[in-house]
Scaffold this motif. Structure first.
Motif, short mmCIF file in Angstrom:
data_model
loop_
_atom_site.label_atom_id
_atom_site.label_comp_id
_atom_site.label_asym_id
_atom_site.label_seq_id
_atom_site.Cartn_x
_atom_site.Cartn_y
_atom_site.Cartn_z
N LYS A 180 0.82 -1.21 0.00
CA LYS A 180 0.00 0.00 0.00
C LYS A 180 0.85 1.26 0.00
O LYS A 180 0.50 2.26 -0.62
N GLU A 181 1.94 1.21 0.71
CA GLU A 181 2.78 2.39 0.86
C GLU A 181 4.18 2.12 0.31
O GLU A 181 4.66 0.99 0.31
N GLU A 182 4.81 3.17 -0.16
CA GLU A 182 6.17 3.05 -0.68
C GLU A 182 6.98 4.25 -0.23
O GLU A 182 6.48 5.38 -0.19
N GLN A 183 8.21 4.01 0.16
CA GLN A 183 9.09 5.11 0.54
C GLN A 183 10.48 4.86 -0.06
O GLN A 183 10.90 3.72 -0.24
N THR A 184 11.14 5.95 -0.39
CA THR A 184 12.48 5.88 -0.95
C THR A 184 13.42 6.66 -0.04
O THR A 184 13.12 7.78 0.35
N ILE A 185 14.54 6.04 0.29
CA ILE A 185 15.51 6.65 1.20
C ILE A 185 16.86 6.69 0.50
O ILE A 185 17.30 5.70 -0.10
N HIS A 186 17.53 7.83 0.58
CA HIS A 186 18.86 8.00 0.01
C HIS A 186 19.88 8.16 1.15
O HIS A 186 19.64 8.91 2.09
N PHE A 187 20.98 7.43 1.03
CA PHE A 187 22.06 7.52 2.00
C PHE A 187 23.34 7.93 1.28
O PHE A 187 23.61 7.46 0.17
N TYR A 188 24.12 8.77 1.93
CA TYR A 188 25.43 9.16 1.39
C TYR A 188 26.45 9.13 2.53
O TYR A 188 26.16 9.55 3.65
N SER A 189 27.63 8.67 2.21
CA SER A 189 28.76 8.75 3.13
C SER A 189 29.87 9.46 2.38
O SER A 189 30.47 8.89 1.45
N GLN A 190 30.14 10.71 2.75
CA GLN A 190 31.12 11.50 2.02
C GLN A 190 31.74 12.55 2.95
O GLN A 190 31.06 13.08 3.84
N ASP A 191 32.98 12.83 2.76
CA ASP A 191 33.68 13.89 3.49
C ASP A 191 33.52 13.75 5.00
O ASP A 191 33.36 14.73 5.73
N GLY A 192 33.54 12.50 5.50
CA GLY A 192 33.41 12.28 6.93
C GLY A 192 32.01 12.48 7.47
O GLY A 192 31.81 12.53 8.69
N LYS A 193 31.02 12.61 6.60
CA LYS A 193 29.65 12.85 7.01
C LYS A 193 28.75 11.71 6.54
O LYS A 193 29.00 11.09 5.51
N GLN A 194 27.71 11.44 7.32
CA GLN A 194 26.67 10.51 6.92
C GLN A 194 25.43 11.34 6.64
O GLN A 194 24.99 12.14 7.48
N ILE A 195 24.84 11.18 5.46
CA ILE A 195 23.72 12.01 5.03
C ILE A 195 22.52 11.11 4.69
O ILE A 195 22.67 10.10 3.99
N VAL A 196 21.35 11.50 5.19
CA VAL A 196 20.13 10.74 4.95
C VAL A 196 19.05 11.67 4.42
O VAL A 196 18.84 12.77 4.97
#
Length: 305
Positions: A90-106
């Motif tokens: 019924k539901e859908e979600q998309t998640i993006h993750f990045y690991s760059q320059d010593g940072k974790q990004i969501v």
């Protein structure tokens, strides 16, 4: 990190460990064992790679959950990126993750905010995460290998290996019924029963506590098994190329049980992982200039319980 989210992650990790143990258990001292183990180590040593990982969950023939992910990693540069799509019918979600320059990004698709987790000076927990990208100590690898070998027992004869053209190989492994270790079945039953009961009793964590990820999509998709839980079959297939890399691996686990109302459930968990662009992968990056950014201190997250 939110304690409830951490417990869910622990459950996934334990379940994955059981699957890996079962896979290894099926490739004992038979000819296919050394082939698979050698290819596994060779593949793990690849500096960067793109992984396509698809996971599906069915209950009594009805699709409950589908997870499709593309993961790009670069060990030498300590960089990585991932796109994960989760759908529960019924539901859908998309998640993006990045690991760059010593940072974790969501970032989630339903928000234009990038959550940035930066390493805090002296934060031992964050350093431990960074250390996870380091090359494992050879002595430790050998110790783990020895333990796995010791657990194999007589299940080594259940693996088969087929030769392919160009020095490629196909590894096949299947266990069902009484072939599955009672210990594995008992532990698996306890984990599934405990996990579903705990999730049913605990409130779903708010998206604000899970970096914007909607955990309910996962929780509401899990069948609530309570009694007579057992693993009915485990099947694993792997493709090894001429360079001794595992380029594809599939696994399927059949689990049966009853819910609290006594209704029978036949659950099938399927995993398909394909590796490509070995030693030629460049992880995706994001330019945060001009973007909406929310900084998250890792040490503050770790104190939330």
């Amino acid at each position: 990190m939110n304690k409830k989210l951490a417990m869910m992650g622990l459950g996934v990790a334990v379940g994955s460990m059981m699957l890996v143990t079962s896979v290894y258990a099926g490739v004992g001292d038979a000819p296919g064992y050394e082939t698979f183990k050698s290819a596994f180590k060779q593949t793990a040593a690849v500096e960067n790679v793109t992984r396509q990982v698809n996971v599906s969950l069915q209950d009594n023939g009805v699709s409950l959950l589908n997870v499709k992910s593309t993961i790009k990693s670069d060990q030498s540069g300590r960089a990585g990126s991932a796109e994960v799509k989760v759908k529960n019918g019924k539901e859908e979600q998309t998640i993006h993750f990045y690991s760059q320059d010593g940072k974790q990004i969501v970032k989630t698709a339903d928000s234009d905010v990038y959550k940035v987790i930066e390493a805090q000076p002296g934060n031992g927990k964050f350093k431990a995460l960074e250390g996870a990208n380091h090359t494992p100590d050879p002595a430790t690898i050998q110790e783990v290998e020895n333990v796995v070998d010791a657990l194999v027992g007589n299940l080594k004869n259940y693996v088969t290996m087929d030769q392919k053209s160009g020095k490629g190989k196909e590894i096949h492994f299947k266990l069902s019924g009484s072939q599955i270790s009672p210990v594995v079945n008992t532990i698996g039953s306890l984990i599934i029963k405990h996990g579903t009961q705990e999730n049913g009793q605990r409130p779903i964590p708010a998206k604000a506590d899970t970096l914007g990820v909607d955990v309910s999509t996962l929780k509401n998709s899990l069948p609530q098994l309570a009694n007579d839980i057992k693993m009915d079959a485990v099947e694993v297939n792997a493709t090894i190329d001429g360079d001794n890399h595992i380029t594809n691996q599939t696994a399927q686990i059949h689990i049966s049980g009853k819910d609290v109302q006594g209704v029978n459930h036949d659950v099938v968990l399927s995993v398909d992982m394909t590796l490509s662009s070995l030693n030629s992968t460049t992880p995706d990056t994001v330019d945060l200039n001009g973007k909406k950014v929310e900084n998250v201190k890792f040490d503050q997250q770790s104190r939330k319980h």
